[in-house]
Design a protein around this motif. Structure first.
Motif, PDB file in Angstrom:
ATOM      1  N   ALA A  54       0.873  -1.128  -0.069  1.00 34.64           N
ATOM      2  CA  ALA A  54      -0.147  -0.158  -0.064  1.00 34.64           C
ATOM      3  C   ALA A  54       0.906   1.199  -0.143  1.00 34.64           C
ATOM      4  O   ALA A  54       1.755   1.520   0.866  1.00 34.64           O
ATOM      5  N   THR A  55       0.759   1.900  -0.904  1.00 33.14           N
ATOM      6  CA  THR A  55       1.756   3.265  -1.292  1.00 33.14           C
ATOM      7  C   THR A  55       1.028   4.276  -1.528  1.00 33.14           C
ATOM      8  O   THR A  55      -0.273   4.537  -2.030  1.00 33.14           O
ATOM      9  N   ALA A  56       1.681   5.555  -1.379  1.00 31.17           N
ATOM     10  CA  ALA A  56       1.150   6.856  -2.008  1.00 31.17           C
ATOM     11  C   ALA A  56       1.076   6.772  -3.627  1.00 31.17           C
ATOM     12  O   ALA A  56       1.996   5.959  -4.101  1.00 31.17           O
ATOM     13  N   SER A  57       0.283   7.114  -4.281  1.00 30.97           N
ATOM     14  CA  SER A  57       0.034   7.192  -5.635  1.00 30.97           C
ATOM     15  C   SER A  57       1.271   7.761  -6.448  1.00 30.97           C
ATOM     16  O   SER A  57       1.719   8.916  -5.727  1.00 30.97           O
ATOM     17  N   VAL A  58       1.328   7.400  -7.613  1.00 33.53           N
ATOM     18  CA  VAL A  58       2.539   7.977  -8.512  1.00 33.53           C
ATOM     19  C   VAL A  58       1.912   8.305  -9.867  1.00 33.53           C
ATOM     20  O   VAL A  58       1.327   7.617 -10.359  1.00 33.53           O
ATOM     21  N   ALA A  59       2.667   9.353 -10.352  1.00 38.78           N
ATOM     22  CA  ALA A  59       2.100   9.692 -11.833  1.00 38.78           C
ATOM     23  C   ALA A  59       2.907   8.601 -12.770  1.00 38.78           C
ATOM     24  O   ALA A  59       4.131   8.542 -12.585  1.00 38.78           O
ATOM     25  N   VAL A  60       2.132   8.060 -13.533  1.00 38.90           N
ATOM     26  CA  VAL A  60       2.771   7.288 -14.638  1.00 38.90           C
ATOM     27  C   VAL A  60       2.614   7.692 -16.043  1.00 38.90           C
ATOM     28  O   VAL A  60       1.569   8.268 -16.402  1.00 38.90           O
ATOM     29  N   ASP A  61       3.576   7.336 -16.826  1.00 35.69           N
ATOM     30  CA  ASP A  61       3.399   7.628 -18.261  1.00 35.69           C
ATOM     31  C   ASP A  61       3.048   6.264 -19.192  1.00 35.69           C
ATOM     32  O   ASP A  61       3.581   5.202 -18.666  1.00 35.69           O
ATOM     33  N   PHE A  62       2.129   6.225 -19.882  1.00 36.06           N
ATOM     34  CA  PHE A  62       1.942   5.029 -20.745  1.00 36.06           C
ATOM     35  C   PHE A  62       1.332   5.503 -22.271  1.00 36.06           C
ATOM     36  O   PHE A  62       1.025   6.641 -22.422  1.00 36.06           O
ATOM     37  N   PRO A  63       1.799   4.894 -23.404  1.00 38.05           N
ATOM     38  CA  PRO A  63       1.598   4.973 -24.610  1.00 38.05           C
ATOM     39  C   PRO A  63       0.095   5.038 -25.072  1.00 38.05           C
ATOM     40  O   PRO A  63      -0.583   4.213 -24.301  1.00 38.05           O
ATOM     41  N   THR A  64      -0.370   5.882 -25.719  1.00 37.61           N
ATOM     42  CA  THR A  64      -2.136   6.260 -25.784  1.00 37.61           C
ATOM     43  C   THR A  64      -2.194   6.122 -27.462  1.00 37.61           C
ATOM     44  O   THR A  64      -1.577   6.804 -28.064  1.00 37.61           O
ATOM     45  N   HIS A  65      -3.302   5.591 -27.768  1.00 37.20           N
ATOM     46  CA  HIS A  65      -3.755   5.646 -29.167  1.00 37.20           C
ATOM     47  C   HIS A  65      -4.776   6.196 -29.330  1.00 37.20           C
ATOM     48  O   HIS A  65      -6.216   5.637 -28.691  1.00 37.20           O
ATOM     49  N   CYS A  66      -5.020   7.462 -29.685  1.00 34.82           N
ATOM     50  CA  CYS A  66      -6.560   8.440 -29.793  1.00 34.82           C
ATOM     51  C   CYS A  66      -7.003   8.346 -31.258  1.00 34.82           C
ATOM     52  O   CYS A  66      -6.225   8.451 -32.174  1.00 34.82           O
ATOM     53  N   ILE A  67      -8.268   8.400 -31.394  1.00 37.56           N
ATOM     54  CA  ILE A  67      -8.612   8.211 -32.672  1.00 37.56           C
ATOM     55  C   ILE A  67      -9.837   9.470 -32.691  1.00 37.56           C
ATOM     56  O   ILE A  67     -10.889   9.714 -31.966  1.00 37.56           O
ATOM     57  N   PRO A  68      -9.420  10.437 -33.444  1.00 39.44           N
ATOM     58  CA  PRO A  68     -10.235  11.776 -33.657  1.00 39.44           C
ATOM     59  C   PRO A  68     -11.462  11.406 -34.213  1.00 39.44           C
ATOM     60  O   PRO A  68     -11.702  10.345 -34.990  1.00 39.44           O
ATOM     61  N   PRO A  69     -12.343  12.436 -34.075  1.00 44.76           N
ATOM     62  CA  PRO A  69     -13.750  12.274 -35.038  1.00 44.76           C
ATOM     63  C   PRO A  69     -13.418  12.181 -36.494  1.00 44.76           C
ATOM     64  O   PRO A  69     -12.764  12.827 -37.005  1.00 44.76           O
ATOM     65  N   PRO A  70     -14.085  11.351 -37.331  1.00 40.98           N
ATOM     66  CA  PRO A  70     -14.079  11.235 -38.689  1.00 40.98           C
ATOM     67  C   PRO A  70     -14.032  12.491 -39.318  1.00 40.98           C
ATOM     68  O   PRO A  70     -13.170  13.033 -40.362  1.00 40.98           O
ATOM     69  N   ILE A  71     -14.931  13.434 -38.873  1.00 40.33           N
ATOM     70  CA  ILE A  71     -14.894  14.924 -39.273  1.00 40.33           C
ATOM     71  C   ILE A  71     -13.833  15.603 -39.365  1.00 40.33           C
ATOM     72  O   ILE A  71     -13.639  16.594 -39.930  1.00 40.33           O
ATOM     73  N   ALA A  72     -13.024  15.322 -38.587  1.00 36.40           N
ATOM     74  CA  ALA A  72     -11.668  16.005 -38.350  1.00 36.40           C
ATOM     75  C   ALA A  72     -10.859  15.955 -39.436  1.00 36.40           C
ATOM     76  O   ALA A  72      -9.895  16.853 -39.814  1.00 36.40           O
ATOM     77  N   GLY A  73     -10.805  14.712 -40.102  1.00 36.62           N
ATOM     78  CA  GLY A  73     -10.204  14.501 -41.092  1.00 36.62           C
ATOM     79  C   GLY A  73      -8.762  14.284 -41.025  1.00 36.62           C
ATOM     80  O   GLY A  73      -7.690  14.734 -41.893  1.00 36.62           O
TER      81      GLY A  73
END
Length: 450
Positions: free
Chosen positions: A43-62
């Motif tokens: 049980a520990t204090a929380s830590v900020a973590v980095d992780f790779p993310t794949h985001c899909i913009p709305p189709p209208i953004a082109g």
């Protein structure tokens, strides 16, 4: 000989208009990063973590999907809960994997985030978290601001429970309602918070019931099958009105393995479910349910008034190309140098009474050494087609000279209700004098929609 398209500032205008239509939910990568090490096994204090993310913009953004890095932190209100406790989880996205991709600022309070927190270890699953519709203004090409989401889960097993940030979604409400889902590229993400759950000296309630049907007519019996009750204990199966058992009850004993099948008759119209419990009164620690159950019969119909809204748009135009090469003519002969205007598509989505007019004007054709062909030598033969279903009908302009003063290419009239989609074309002809000096000549044809 070439007729060049409008100046490049039109493309900048198109970008600004696109940003307004989209509500700018499209994403831009803000940078990469290394994965943070997993949290310690305690049980520990929380830590900020980095992780790779794949985001899909709305189709209208082109724009294509975005692969970036999210920085996030998971915190809890109780890092040492007991089995049965409810733990509040906060998922804070310190740095989203995205930014504003255009140079148009976004207003405040248009972003509503939702997401998941992943549980591993002694308890597995996910926690749904949501955030308020709240954000500061985002400058053009600026990074998206941090945001927080909260949710709860009930501890069901003792031991070490690890919490990792999961997928999240950014919903924007600006001109359009749009979603941009972002998923963890290689799940699960690193552990940000670890809690230790204890059983508190109380056994976990594993009692369950299942029903043979989810509904029935008043007076019909339904099979209620129970499991993992106390062997040979007295068990009551009863209807449930949303807050307490009803008078529709069956009392009998569980078998030697803690199972049973009872067949209560359900009559109470307030019934919304069925429960089973040991003892004289309902106790969730010694019971199971409610399992959903409703009575059907001569129920009066209900009605709901439905409404919607059709939102008006703008008057706009696009063209299939911006450079036209007219046919070659011979020195000493001259004559018609011909070609065709790239198709122009006009969309009138304003939904009002006004029509529109598309006009064009051309500069002189200039060549090397100061040679030129007068703009008045260019003529066109316009044509215009109206898309089926359009309220307005477009009319082609008159065939004739374009010149520097300009001429009408196509138009629609004012009316009680106008609009639609239209394609405009024109045949082009440049009357080249017979002894025009040899060389390449160029001019700019500017089209204006009002």
């Amino acid at each position: 000989m070439a007729i060049l398209g409008p100046p490049s500032r039109r493309s900048a205008g198109r970008r600004r208009r696109l940003a307004a239509v989209l509500g700018v939910t499209a994403l831009a990568v803000t940078g990469g990063g290394l994965l943070a090490p997993p949290a310690a096994a305690m049980a520990t204090a929380s830590v900020a973590v980095d992780f790779p993310t794949h985001c899909i913009p709305p189709p209208i953004a082109g724009i294509p999907p975005i692969d970036g890095t999210t920085t996030a932190e998971i915190t809890v209100d109780n890092a040492a809960p007991e089995v049965g406790d409810t733990v509040t989880v906060t998922y804070k996205v310190v740095k989203p994997a995205a930014g504003n991709p255009v140079d148009v600022a976004l207003p405040a309070d248009i972003m509503t985030p939702t997401g998941k927190v992943t549980l591993t270890g002694a308890q597995t699953g996910s926690v749904t978290v949501t955030g308020p519709r709240k954000n500061p203004p985002v400058p053009g090409l600026g990074e998206f601001p941090p945001f927080e989401m909260t949710g709860t889960f009930t501890v069901t097993a003792p031991g070490e429970i690890k919490l990792s940030p999961g997928d999240y979604n950014i919903h924007t409400s600006y001109i359009l309602e749009l979603d941009t889902p972002c998923t963890v590229t290689n799940p699960p993400a690193p552990v940000s918070q670890t809690i230790i759950a204890t059983d508190g000296g109380n056994p976990v309630n594993e009692r369950t019931i299942t029903l043979s049907a989810a509904s029935g007519k008043p007076g019909e019996r339904v099979n209620v099958t129970g499991a993992k009750f106390t062997p040979n204990a007295d068990v009551t199966v009863a209807g449930w009105n949303g807050s307490a058992p009803t008078a529709d009850k069956v009392v009998s004993k569980a078998n030697s393995t803690g199972g049973f099948t009872f067949r209560p008759k359900i009559n109470d119209p307030a019934t919304v479910g069925i429960v089973a419990f040991e003892g004289a009164s309902w106790d969730p620690a010694k019971g199971a349910g409610p399992a959903a159950y409703t009575l059907i019969g001569d129920v009066p119909p209900l009605s709901q008034q439905l409404g919607t809204m059709v939102k008006n748009g703008v008057l706009s135009m696009t063209q299939a190309g911006d450079s036209v090469q007219l046919s070659t003519v011979d020195f000493g002969t001259g004559g018609a140098s011909t070609g065709a205007l790239h198709t122009v598509t006009v969309k009138d989505f304003r939904g009002g009474p006004a029509g529109w007019s598309l006009t064009g004007r051309v500069t002189d054709f200039t060549g090397s050494g100061g040679a030129k062909i007068d703009a008045g030598k260019l003529s066109w033969t316009p044509s215009c087609t109206t898309k089926a279903g359009s309220p307005s009908t477009c009319a082609a302009g008159s065939a004739g000279t374009v010149g520097t003063a300009g001429a009408t290419l196509a138009s629609t009239p004012n009316g009680a209700f106008t609009g639609g989609e239209f394609t405009v074309d024109a045949g082009l002809s440049l009357d080249v004098p017979a002894f025009t000096p040899p060389g390449t000549y160029a001019a700019v044809l500017t089209l204006t929609l009002t």
